[in-house]
Design an enzyme around this catalytic site. Structure first.
Site, short mmCIF file in Angstrom:
data_model
loop_
_atom_site.label_atom_id
_atom_site.label_comp_id
_atom_site.label_asym_id
_atom_site.label_seq_id
_atom_site.Cartn_x
_atom_site.Cartn_y
_atom_site.Cartn_z
N ASP A 108 -10.71 2.63 2.20
CA ASP A 108 -11.06 1.96 3.46
C ASP A 108 -11.96 2.81 4.35
OD1 ASP A 108 -9.91 -0.52 3.11
OD2 ASP A 108 -8.01 0.02 4.05
N LYS A 128 0.81 -1.22 0.00
CA LYS A 128 0.00 0.00 0.00
C LYS A 128 0.85 1.28 0.00
CE LYS A 128 -4.12 -2.03 2.07
NZ LYS A 128 -5.19 -1.87 3.06
N1 LIG Z 1 -13.22 -5.14 7.28
C1 LIG Z 1 -12.27 -4.68 6.51
O1 LIG Z 1 -12.48 -4.30 5.35
C2 LIG Z 1 -10.87 -4.58 7.05
C3 LIG Z 1 -9.90 -3.82 6.39
C4 LIG Z 1 -8.62 -3.74 6.93
C5 LIG Z 1 -8.32 -4.45 8.09
N2 LIG Z 1 -9.28 -5.17 8.71
C6 LIG Z 1 -8.99 -5.86 9.97
O2 LIG Z 1 -8.49 -4.93 10.91
C7 LIG Z 1 -7.52 -5.55 11.73
C8 LIG Z 1 -6.24 -4.70 11.72
O3 LIG Z 1 -5.69 -4.69 10.42
P1 LIG Z 1 -4.46 -3.72 10.05
O4 LIG Z 1 -4.24 -3.87 8.61
O5 LIG Z 1 -4.66 -2.38 10.63
O6 LIG Z 1 -3.27 -4.44 10.84
P2 LIG Z 1 -1.93 -3.80 11.42
O7 LIG Z 1 -1.55 -2.59 10.65
O8 LIG Z 1 -0.97 -4.93 11.55
O9 LIG Z 1 -2.35 -3.31 12.92
C9 LIG Z 1 -2.61 -4.25 13.92
C10 LIG Z 1 -3.09 -3.54 15.18
O10 LIG Z 1 -3.45 -4.55 16.13
C11 LIG Z 1 -2.71 -4.33 17.33
N3 LIG Z 1 -2.38 -5.63 17.95
C12 LIG Z 1 -1.86 -6.72 17.34
N4 LIG Z 1 -1.70 -7.71 18.23
C13 LIG Z 1 -2.13 -7.24 19.43
C14 LIG Z 1 -2.22 -7.80 20.73
N5 LIG Z 1 -1.83 -9.06 20.98
N6 LIG Z 1 -2.73 -7.03 21.71
C15 LIG Z 1 -3.13 -5.77 21.47
N7 LIG Z 1 -3.06 -5.18 20.25
C16 LIG Z 1 -2.56 -5.91 19.24
C17 LIG Z 1 -1.46 -3.60 16.90
O11 LIG Z 1 -0.92 -2.93 18.01
P3 LIG Z 1 0.61 -2.42 18.04
O12 LIG Z 1 0.63 -1.11 17.30
O13 LIG Z 1 0.93 -2.27 19.47
O14 LIG Z 1 1.44 -3.48 17.35
C18 LIG Z 1 -2.04 -2.66 15.84
O15 LIG Z 1 -2.67 -1.56 16.44
C19 LIG Z 1 -7.31 -6.96 11.20
O16 LIG Z 1 -8.06 -7.86 12.00
C20 LIG Z 1 -7.90 -6.92 9.80
O17 LIG Z 1 -8.45 -8.16 9.40
C21 LIG Z 1 -10.54 -5.24 8.22
#
Ligand SMILES: NC(=O)c1ccc[n+]([C@@H]2O[C@H](COP(=O)([O-])OP(=O)(O)OC[C@H]3O[C@@H](n4cnc5c(N)ncnc54)[C@H](OP(=O)(O)O)[C@@H]3O)[C@@H](O)[C@H]2O)c1
Length: 291
Positions: free
Chosen positions: A116, A80
Site C-alpha cells: 500500500d 491482513k
Molecule cells: N486507494 C487505495 O488503494 C486505498 C487503499 C486502502 C484504503 N483506501 C481508502 O482509505 C479509506 C480508509 O480505509 P482504511 O482501510 O484505513 O479504513 P479504517 O482502517 O476503517 O480507518 C478509517 C479511518 O476513518 C476515520 N473515520 C471513519 N469515520 C469517520 C467519521 N465519521 N469522522 C471522522 N473520521 C472517521 C477513522 O477514525 P477513527 O480512528 O476515529 O475511527 C479511521 O481513521 C477508505 O475510504 C478506503 O476506501 C484506499
C-alpha cells in the site's frame, strides 16, 4: 473447505498459473480487473480470481496456497493481520504495519508484503509529480490506509508527518510509525502543509457523508490526495478544485499497489497503461450504476 485455488476448480486449462485475492466481502474488488488486464497485456498464461474467505479462515487459504502452488495472493479486509501472522516471513514494512496485502512465494517460503505504501508513493509521483523528500505532510485518519501512508512518507524522507484523527489514541499510535518526524496535530496544521492526504473513509460511497476537514483551511500551492476512489471525485476534492487546489483521488494508489504485486509475482515490470485503462473503465462504469 474445498480447494478453490486450482486452475481446474476455476474451469481453466491446467497450464494456467492462478493468482487470487481473498477477503470478505470480495464481490466488488477491482483487483481481478487490474491483474487480469496486466497478465493479458504481458502475454502471460496467468489468471486472477476473487475468493470469498470468511473471517477466521485465512490460514486455511494460505495452506491451500502452499498445496496448489498458487502464483500469488492478494489479501484484503478482514484478513491482513491474520495473514501477517500466518506467512513464513514478513518484509520489514509488513512487520511494522502488522498487515499483509500481498503474499509472494519465494523458494519454499510464503513471504508477506504490504504494497500500500509503495502504491501510494507511486500514485503520488504519477498524478502530482510530487517530491516527498523534505515535505511537510498531514495525514487525516489513523486506520490501515493511514498507517501505510505515514510509514511510506517517513521512509521516503518527509520532513514532518502530522496525523489528525477523530480517535486521539489511534492518531498517536499511527504517528509513531514515522519515528521522530511523526506528530499528532489539529486542523491548524493544515495551513503549513505541502501535502494533505485524506485516509479517512469520510466521503466514500456508502461511508460517512461529509468532508474529512474544512476545505477552506487549504490553499492553492498545496497538493491534496483523497485515498477514496469511489466516487472518483469526493465532495472534499470537488470543494478543493473549486478553490484551485490540486486534488487527486485514490485510483493511482490502487493501481500502483497492484502493479507492485504483479512485479513481485512475475519478476516483470507491470504494464501500467493497460492496468490504468482497465481500472478507469471499470470505475467509470461503476460510477454510472453507483454500485
Ligand atoms: N486507494 C487505495 O488503494 C486505498 C487503499 C486502502 C484504503 N483506501 C481508502 O482509505 C479509506 C480508509 O480505509 P482504511 O482501510 O484505513 O479504513 P479504517 O482502517 O476503517 O480507518 C478509517 C479511518 O476513518 C476515520 N473515520 C471513519 N469515520 C469517520 C467519521 N465519521 N469522522 C471522522 N473520521 C472517521 C477513522 O477514525 P477513527 O480512528 O476515529 O475511527 C479511521 O481513521 C477508505 O475510504 C478506503 O476506501 C484506499
Amino acid at each position: 473447505m474445498a480447494n478453490t485455488f486450482t486452475a481446474a476448480a476455476q474451469g481453466l486449462p491446467d497450464e494456467t498459473t492462478l493468482a487470487a485475492v481473498i477477503g470478505s466481502p470480495i464481490a466488488h474488488s477491482l483487483s481481478p480487473t487490474l491483474l487480469n488486464a496486466a497478465f493479458a497485456a504481458a502475454g502471460l498464461t496467468w489468471h486472477y480470481t476473487a475468493v470469498e474467505v470468511a473471517p477466521g479462515e485465512a490460514e486455511q487459504a494460505l495452506n491451500d496456497m502452499r498445496s496448489t502452488g498458487l502464483g500469488g495472493l492478494s489479501v484484503t479486509m478482514p484478513h491482513k493481520t491474520a495473514v501477517a501472522n500466518a506467512v513464513d516471513r514478513c518484509t520489514e514494512t509488513a512487520t511494522l504495519l502488522n498487515a499483509v496485502n500481498c503474499v509472494a512465494p519465494q523458494g519454499q517460503e510464503l513471504v508477506g508484503h504490504n504494497t500500500d505504501g509503495e502504491g501510494f508513493l507511486g500514485g503520488l509521483a504519477h498524478d502530482a509529480n510530487f517530491t516527498v523528500a523534505g515535505c511537510r505532510a498531514v495525514v487525516l485518519g489513523a486506520g490501515g490506509a493511514a498507517r501505510a501512508v505515514v510509514l511510506a512518507l517517513a521512509q521516503a524522507g518527509a520532513n514532518s508527518v502530522t496525523v489528525i484523527n477523530r480517535t486521539a489514541e489511534k492518531a498517536q499510535e499511527t504517528a509513531q510509525l514515522a519515528g521522530p518526524i511523526g506528530h499528532t496535530g489539529d486542523h491548524q496544521s493544515l495551513a503549513t502543509a505541502d501535502l494533505i492526504v485524506n485516509a479517512t473513509s469520510v466521503g466514500m460511497h456508502g461511508g460517512p457523508p461529509g468532508m474529512p476537514c474544512d476545505p477552506t483551511l487549504l490553499h492553492p500551492g498545496q497538493v491534496a490526495i483523497d485515498l477514496i476512489y469511489h466516487p472518483l471525485v469526493t465532495p472534499w476534492m470537488a470543494a478543493l478544485k473549486k478553490q484551485d487546489i490540486e486534488a487527486h483521488n485514490g485510483v493511482s494508489m490502487l493501481l500502483f499497489q497492484a502493479a507492485r504485486a504483479f512485479n513481485l509475482w512475475t519478476n516483470q515490470p507491470a504494464p501500467i497503461e493497460a492496468m490504468e485503462n482497465a481500472v478507469t473503465a471499470a470505475l467509470e462504469a461503476r460510477s454510472h450504476t453507483a454500485q
